[in-house]
Design an enzyme around this catalytic site. Structure first.
Site, PDB file in Angstrom:
ATOM      1  N   GLU A 254       0.830  -1.197   0.000  1.00 21.48           N
ATOM      2  CA  GLU A 254       0.000   0.000   0.000  1.00 21.48           C
ATOM      3  C   GLU A 254       0.872   1.259   0.000  1.00 21.48           C
ATOM      4  OE1 GLU A 254      -4.120  -1.281   1.961  1.00 21.48           O
ATOM      5  OE2 GLU A 254      -2.638  -0.793   3.483  1.00 21.48           O
TER       6      GLU A 254
ATOM      7  N   CYS B 102       3.457   8.612   0.803  1.00 19.57           N
ATOM      8  CA  CYS B 102       4.084   7.740   1.791  1.00 19.57           C
ATOM      9  C   CYS B 102       4.260   6.383   1.128  1.00 19.57           C
ATOM     10  CB  CYS B 102       3.184   7.638   3.026  1.00 19.57           C
ATOM     11  SG  CYS B 102       3.799   6.486   4.274  1.00 19.57           S
TER      12      CYS B 102
ATOM     13  N   CYS C 205       6.795  -6.647   7.565  1.00 19.22           N
ATOM     14  CA  CYS C 205       7.958  -6.077   8.257  1.00 19.22           C
ATOM     15  C   CYS C 205       8.400  -7.064   9.316  1.00 19.22           C
ATOM     16  CB  CYS C 205       7.596  -4.737   8.906  1.00 19.22           C
ATOM     17  SG  CYS C 205       9.015  -3.958   9.727  1.00 19.22           S
TER      18      CYS C 205
ATOM     19  N   CYS D 180       7.185  -4.633  15.906  1.00 16.92           N
ATOM     20  CA  CYS D 180       6.688  -3.648  16.877  1.00 16.92           C
ATOM     21  C   CYS D 180       5.244  -4.000  17.263  1.00 16.92           C
ATOM     22  CB  CYS D 180       6.748  -2.236  16.304  1.00 16.92           C
ATOM     23  SG  CYS D 180       8.412  -1.792  15.770  1.00 16.92           S
TER      24      CYS D 180
ATOM     25  N   CYS E 200       1.975  -2.088  15.699  1.00 17.77           N
ATOM     26  CA  CYS E 200       1.930  -1.807  14.269  1.00 17.77           C
ATOM     27  C   CYS E 200       1.316  -2.968  13.488  1.00 17.77           C
ATOM     28  CB  CYS E 200       3.348  -1.538  13.781  1.00 17.77           C
ATOM     29  SG  CYS E 200       3.470  -1.327  12.005  1.00 17.77           S
TER      30      CYS E 200
ATOM     31  N   GLY F 292       7.110  -1.587   6.197  1.00 21.45           N
ATOM     32  CA  GLY F 292       8.492  -2.058   6.196  1.00 21.45           C
ATOM     33  C   GLY F 292       9.491  -1.156   6.879  1.00 21.45           C
TER      34      GLY F 292
ATOM     35  N   SER G 160      11.873   6.473  14.991  1.00 22.99           N
ATOM     36  CA  SER G 160      10.700   6.109  15.791  1.00 22.99           C
ATOM     37  C   SER G 160      11.153   5.819  17.214  1.00 22.99           C
ATOM     38  CB  SER G 160      10.012   4.884  15.182  1.00 22.99           C
ATOM     39  OG  SER G 160       9.539   5.210  13.895  1.00 22.99           O
TER      40      SER G 160
ATOM     41  N   CYS H 123      -0.819   6.096  10.007  1.00 27.88           N
ATOM     42  CA  CYS H 123       0.417   5.450  10.449  1.00 27.88           C
ATOM     43  C   CYS H 123       0.118   4.144  11.156  1.00 27.88           C
ATOM     44  CB  CYS H 123       1.165   6.333  11.449  1.00 27.88           C
ATOM     45  SG  CYS H 123       1.628   7.911  10.812  1.00 27.88           S
TER      46      CYS H 123
END
Ligand code: SAH
Ligand code: SF4
Length: 339
Positions: free
Chosen positions: A90, A103, A110, A114, A117, A159, A214, A333
């Site tokens: 995406e 973005c 990924c 985390c 996420c 990712g 981050s 996000c």
């Protein structure tokens, strides 16, 4: 067959020589493939028919296919692209008054794990090729009304960019090349969960793109719970690498901080963040947690977000609260995922 969208300028020049064209043809082809976003070799009208025929025998120009394009009530657009092997990724277009930001994603899934996420929920599927990274930009540009162009690129989609360093950097080189997409390095931002070797390499590359980190926690204990990468690269080392990062005059590192209710959003957390970042030329982006189906965390109240911001203001930081854009279509996000 060679995909021309996988080649940097130097590689394109080498390729031209290899198929026995003059080296300068490489630059012309590069300009067609990226600068003019040619969809086929036939469009390259400053090359003779014979030259085009040689090229077409051995190479092609890839693109992504759009599976779905959704528009949020706030104007944010999300693309779902299909890749050649059946996976999907995406990208998100974020229109603002004076700019249009895309973005883009760097991996299918990924591997960083985390806890907050959605992208990382099923682990890493594979790295994107540089063609697949640059094609997100080119395909989304195709869909724009006449005269509109993408002005900014944030490498913050699906990712971890530094886990796919070479392909990401090649894509950035193509984006910034005046014969390529010609986007100024100042208008490009790479966001990392904190892979220090990637930060060092980026610093040494002289690319001068913006770096975002981050952070997401105020102590090692807290950060290790939600970001396993912290066990390998703990806060002291991460912030040391930030202090060493070569910043051009007037440039700053961005720190992103996802605010999770009752976990990392207390006034004490804010004070600790202020202490951690002391002396680093930076700005801070607070991102109130975006919920997704099955997420275990909660978004904090607006007042607690403002209190957190106030405390950082009191310590003289520049602090923004990132609006959650496109949340109605899962485009905000941490909400991007494979379908
Ligand atoms: N992998 C890179 C870039 C992609 S994530 C990185 O981690 O930096 C982009 C940003 O979204 C990161 O700052 C991340 O902390 C944040 N994010 C992830 N999940 C989120 C969620 N559910 N709500 C709000 N922000 C989130
Ligand atoms: Fe990967 Fe970034 Fe999501 Fe962490 S926040 S799982 S690094 S995409």
């Amino acid at each position: 067959m060679i995909d021309l969208r996988n080649l940097s300028l130097i590689e394109m020049e080498d390729w031209a020589e290899y198929i026995e064209l003059k080296r300068y043809r490489g630059k012309q082809i590069f300009q067609w493939v990226y600068g003019k976003a040619a969809g086929s070799i036939d469009e390259m009208t400053n090359l003779s028919k014979e030259v085009r025929a040689v090229l077409a025998q051995k190479s092609y120009i890839s693109n992504l296919s759009v599976v779905k394009r959704q528009v949020s009530t706030d104007g944010t657009e999300k693309y779902l692209f299909a890749l050649e092997d059946g996976h999907s990724i995406e990208s998100v277009l974020l229109p603002e008054e004076d700019r249009l930001t895309i973005c883009i994603s760097t991996q299918v899934g990924c591997g960083m794990g985390c806890a907050f996420c959605l992208t990382g929920k099923n682990g890493l599927e594979r790295n994107l090729k540089s063609s697949e990274i640059i094609n997100q930009f080119l395909k989304a540009s195709e869909g724009l009304p006449q005269g509109k162009r993408i002005t900014n690129v944030v490498i913050m989609g699906m990712g971890e960019p530094f886990a796919n360093y070479n392909n990401v950097i090649k894509a950035v080189e193509i984006l910034t090349n005046p014969f390529g997409a010609n986007i100024g390095a100042r208008r490009i931002t790479i966001s990392t969960s904190g892979l220090i070797p990637g930060m060092k390499n980026l610093g040494a590359s002289g690319l001068n793109v913006n770096l975002a980190i981050s952070l997401n926690a105020s102590t090692d204990e807290q950060r290790s719970i939600i970001m396993p990468v912290n066990k390998k690269y703990p806060l002291a080392e991460l912030l040391h690498a930030c202090r060493e990062f070569p910043l051009k005059q007037r440039k700053r590192i961005s720190f992103e901080y996802v605010l999770i209710d009752g976990f990392n959003n207390s006034p004490e957390d804010a004070k600790r963040v202020a202490r951690l970042l002391k002396g680093i030329r930076c700005k801070i982006n607070l991102i109130p947690f975006n919920e997704f189906p099955g997420s275990q965390f909660k978004r904090p109240s607006e007042s607690s977000v403002l209190t957190f911001q106030e405390i950082l203001f009191d310590h003289n930081y520049t602090v923004f609260i990132r609006k959650s854009r496109g949340a109605d279509i899962l485009a905000a996000c941490g909400q991007l995922h494979e379908e």
